[in-house]
Design an enzyme around this catalytic site. Sequence first.
Site, PDB file in Angstrom:
ATOM      1  N   GLY A  39       0.712  -1.487   0.038  1.00 57.44           N
ATOM      2  CA  GLY A  39       0.727  -0.042   0.015  1.00 57.44           C
ATOM      3  C   GLY A  39       0.701   1.611   0.274  1.00 57.44           C
ATOM      4  O   GLY A  39       0.026   2.200   0.795  1.00 57.44           O
ATOM      5  N   PRO A  81       4.432  -4.724  -1.617  1.00 56.55           N
ATOM      6  CA  PRO A  81       4.934  -4.111  -2.551  1.00 56.55           C
ATOM      7  C   PRO A  81       4.307  -3.879  -4.062  1.00 56.55           C
ATOM      8  O   PRO A  81       4.761  -4.759  -4.119  1.00 56.55           O
ATOM      9  CB  PRO A  81       6.163  -3.105  -2.558  1.00 56.55           C
ATOM     10  CG  PRO A  81       7.063  -4.231  -2.563  1.00 56.55           C
ATOM     11  CD  PRO A  81       6.664  -5.419  -1.326  1.00 56.55           C
ATOM     12  N   GLY A  82       3.478  -2.850  -4.663  1.00 55.51           N
ATOM     13  CA  GLY A  82       2.949  -3.147  -5.406  1.00 55.51           C
ATOM     14  C   GLY A  82       3.273  -2.054  -6.561  1.00 55.51           C
ATOM     15  O   GLY A  82       4.058  -2.002  -7.579  1.00 55.51           O
ATOM     16  N   ARG A  83       2.195  -1.303  -6.624  1.00 59.57           N
ATOM     17  CA  ARG A  83       1.826  -0.201  -6.980  1.00 59.57           C
ATOM     18  C   ARG A  83       3.349   0.418  -7.093  1.00 59.57           C
ATOM     19  O   ARG A  83       3.818   0.959  -8.237  1.00 59.57           O
ATOM     20  CB  ARG A  83       0.692   1.034  -6.085  1.00 59.57           C
ATOM     21  CG  ARG A  83       0.942   2.491  -6.818  1.00 59.57           C
ATOM     22  CD  ARG A  83       0.026   2.627  -5.982  1.00 59.57           C
ATOM     23  NE  ARG A  83      -0.561   2.427  -5.985  1.00 59.57           N
ATOM     24  CZ  ARG A  83      -2.578   2.729  -6.386  1.00 59.57           C
ATOM     25  NH1 ARG A  83      -2.443   2.862  -6.805  1.00 59.57           N
ATOM     26  NH2 ARG A  83      -3.411   2.011  -5.532  1.00 59.57           N
ATOM     27  N   ARG A 119      -9.372   4.238 -14.168  1.00 62.12           N
ATOM     28  CA  ARG A 119      -9.039   4.534 -12.838  1.00 62.12           C
ATOM     29  C   ARG A 119      -9.574   5.485 -12.831  1.00 62.12           C
ATOM     30  O   ARG A 119     -10.134   5.734 -11.292  1.00 62.12           O
ATOM     31  CB  ARG A 119      -7.780   4.491 -12.375  1.00 62.12           C
ATOM     32  CG  ARG A 119      -6.844   2.716 -12.195  1.00 62.12           C
ATOM     33  CD  ARG A 119      -6.122   3.038 -11.459  1.00 62.12           C
ATOM     34  NE  ARG A 119      -5.549   2.958 -10.041  1.00 62.12           N
ATOM     35  CZ  ARG A 119      -5.286   4.639  -9.633  1.00 62.12           C
ATOM     36  NH1 ARG A 119      -4.881   5.529 -10.498  1.00 62.12           N
ATOM     37  NH2 ARG A 119      -5.041   4.999  -8.618  1.00 62.12           N
ATOM     38  N   TYR A 133     -12.556   6.043  -9.570  1.00 60.25           N
ATOM     39  CA  TYR A 133     -11.827   6.266  -8.740  1.00 60.25           C
ATOM     40  C   TYR A 133     -11.799   8.497  -8.412  1.00 60.25           C
ATOM     41  O   TYR A 133     -11.283   8.754  -7.426  1.00 60.25           O
ATOM     42  CB  TYR A 133     -10.086   5.379  -7.870  1.00 60.25           C
ATOM     43  CG  TYR A 133     -10.017   4.426  -7.903  1.00 60.25           C
ATOM     44  CD1 TYR A 133     -10.862   3.793  -7.002  1.00 60.25           C
ATOM     45  CD2 TYR A 133      -9.065   3.989  -7.772  1.00 60.25           C
ATOM     46  CE1 TYR A 133     -11.224   2.644  -7.365  1.00 60.25           C
ATOM     47  CE2 TYR A 133      -9.071   2.033  -8.505  1.00 60.25           C
ATOM     48  CZ  TYR A 133     -10.126   1.177  -7.328  1.00 60.25           C
ATOM     49  OH  TYR A 133     -10.274   0.164  -7.510  1.00 60.25           O
ATOM     50  N   CYS A 146     -17.844   4.541 -25.796  1.00 64.90           N
ATOM     51  CA  CYS A 146     -19.348   5.607 -26.189  1.00 64.90           C
ATOM     52  C   CYS A 146     -19.639   6.212 -24.367  1.00 64.90           C
ATOM     53  O   CYS A 146     -21.174   5.110 -24.387  1.00 64.90           O
ATOM     54  CB  CYS A 146     -20.370   4.743 -26.802  1.00 64.90           C
ATOM     55  SG  CYS A 146     -21.491   5.413 -27.146  1.00 64.90           S
ATOM     56  N   GLU A 147     -19.948   6.829 -23.501  1.00 66.08           N
ATOM     57  CA  GLU A 147     -19.400   6.905 -22.307  1.00 66.08           C
ATOM     58  C   GLU A 147     -19.704   8.429 -21.788  1.00 66.08           C
ATOM     59  O   GLU A 147     -17.902   8.343 -22.296  1.00 66.08           O
ATOM     60  CB  GLU A 147     -18.994   6.343 -21.126  1.00 66.08           C
ATOM     61  CG  GLU A 147     -19.363   4.418 -21.085  1.00 66.08           C
ATOM     62  CD  GLU A 147     -20.788   4.505 -20.346  1.00 66.08           C
ATOM     63  OE1 GLU A 147     -20.758   4.889 -20.281  1.00 66.08           O
ATOM     64  OE2 GLU A 147     -21.448   3.078 -21.006  1.00 66.08           O
ATOM     65  N   TYR A 162      -1.980  -0.905 -12.032  1.00 68.75           N
ATOM     66  CA  TYR A 162      -3.625  -1.735 -12.062  1.00 68.75           C
ATOM     67  C   TYR A 162      -4.226  -0.473 -13.308  1.00 68.75           C
ATOM     68  O   TYR A 162      -5.225   0.118 -13.716  1.00 68.75           O
ATOM     69  CB  TYR A 162      -3.751  -0.173 -11.358  1.00 68.75           C
ATOM     70  CG  TYR A 162      -3.909  -1.388  -9.551  1.00 68.75           C
ATOM     71  CD1 TYR A 162      -4.347  -2.000  -9.349  1.00 68.75           C
ATOM     72  CD2 TYR A 162      -2.775  -0.834  -8.843  1.00 68.75           C
ATOM     73  CE1 TYR A 162      -4.091  -3.177  -8.574  1.00 68.75           C
ATOM     74  CE2 TYR A 162      -2.235  -1.120  -7.612  1.00 68.75           C
ATOM     75  CZ  TYR A 162      -2.675  -2.371  -7.064  1.00 68.75           C
ATOM     76  OH  TYR A 162      -2.387  -3.132  -6.687  1.00 68.75           O
TER      77      TYR A 162
END
Length: 434
Positions: free
Chosen positions: A251, A294-296, A333, A337, A364-365, A393
């Site tokens: 995180g 750790p990832g991000r 994302r 978010y 188309c949004e 991500y």
Amino acid sequence: MVYIYSPCLNINENGHLTISGCDTTALAKQYGTPIYVISEEEVRRICRSYTESFQKYYNGNGRPIYASKAFNCKEMCRVVTSEGLDVEVVSGGELYTALQAGVSGGRIHFQGNNKSSKELELAIDNDVGDIVVDNFSELEKLNKIAGEKGAIANISLRVKPGIDAHTHEFIRTGQVDSKFGLDLESGEAFSAAKRALKMDNVKLIGLHCHIGSQIMEKEPFVHAAEVMLGLHHRIYKELEVELEQLNLGGGFGIHYLETDDFIPYHEYMQEVSAKISEVCAKYGIKLPRIYIEPGRSIVGEAGITLYTVGNIKEIPNVRNYVAIDGGMYENPRYALYQSDYTCLIANKANRPADYVATIAGKCCESGDLIQEHAHIQSPEEGDILAVLSTGAYNYSMASNYNRNPRPACIMVSQGESRVIIRGETYEDLVRNDL
């Protein structure tokens, strides 16, 4: 000029954005857009900073684990394990990918709140070193499957330590109201440990927690370590079992904007290590083997996405829409978010960022936006737009919405580039249609 914060990024003599020595406009021309680009050098640099922190602060008694949900593919698994990291997976697909990349089962940690029987069987068949059990139902299921296979599965228990990490409500996972883990305060986690120790086909080796994502404070990690060691000590004292390991999750935050209050990762390690040593000494327990996930922070700032600018709609006194050839299908994302990003025109990177734009995708949004109120260089159709810190991500969460093919992923190092994930074709989109 847009603030560029990642060490792998620069601006060359032509005023173009570069990544690991590769001109981004040349990459866009060679591979087409949209494309994801990952700096191998930056990934390796951050992996080494984590492994070095374990040597310095934990006497090597532990290891970082790459949280592959951030970006999972065979080459990424090969790169991080070559730097000494283990791999965390959260699905059968991520597990299969890691195995196909040559990662041994013993170096894989399997997470997830609702693992299927098929996924658990795959883990047991491949001797996964740590299956992180989320709930009582999974504990019973795993014990049964392992028994049928004549195996003993190594497990950790995922615990909710009751800590709010002050992040977006969708990425907080350590507080009581979470779909993840066993509650500490109610005694649920201790009861699960007690039950696991009575089972014949699971071996309880440790505890695990994860309090959230994109955390920019040290205190929540320090507090989580203290709380988790309290449970570790209670299990030792009341159940007479000294667990081998403690996984404190991940995180750690990264730069998305210049204003992000970034904390060097070794500072997390230093303070958490001091607290672990203090608490273990107080309880008179042996220092457990420590893991973090750790990832991000490993891949986030190492990645960018390149787009070609299409039509530009300037609505007086309202906003300026700058359309790109990607969108929420390859980066959802912002839609999910309202995630912040730094954007710039890669072929004008040395110019002032004096144009305020809403970066609009092609789906188309009406909510298909990458960023609003972004300060970029004055755009023209055909320019190359770069969005920074998209290594984590983005590919992982990409879809085929509106039947858009997912883009290729390119890895770069020392001025050279190579494809690590081929871009999808229209033929790929209909491959499974009947």
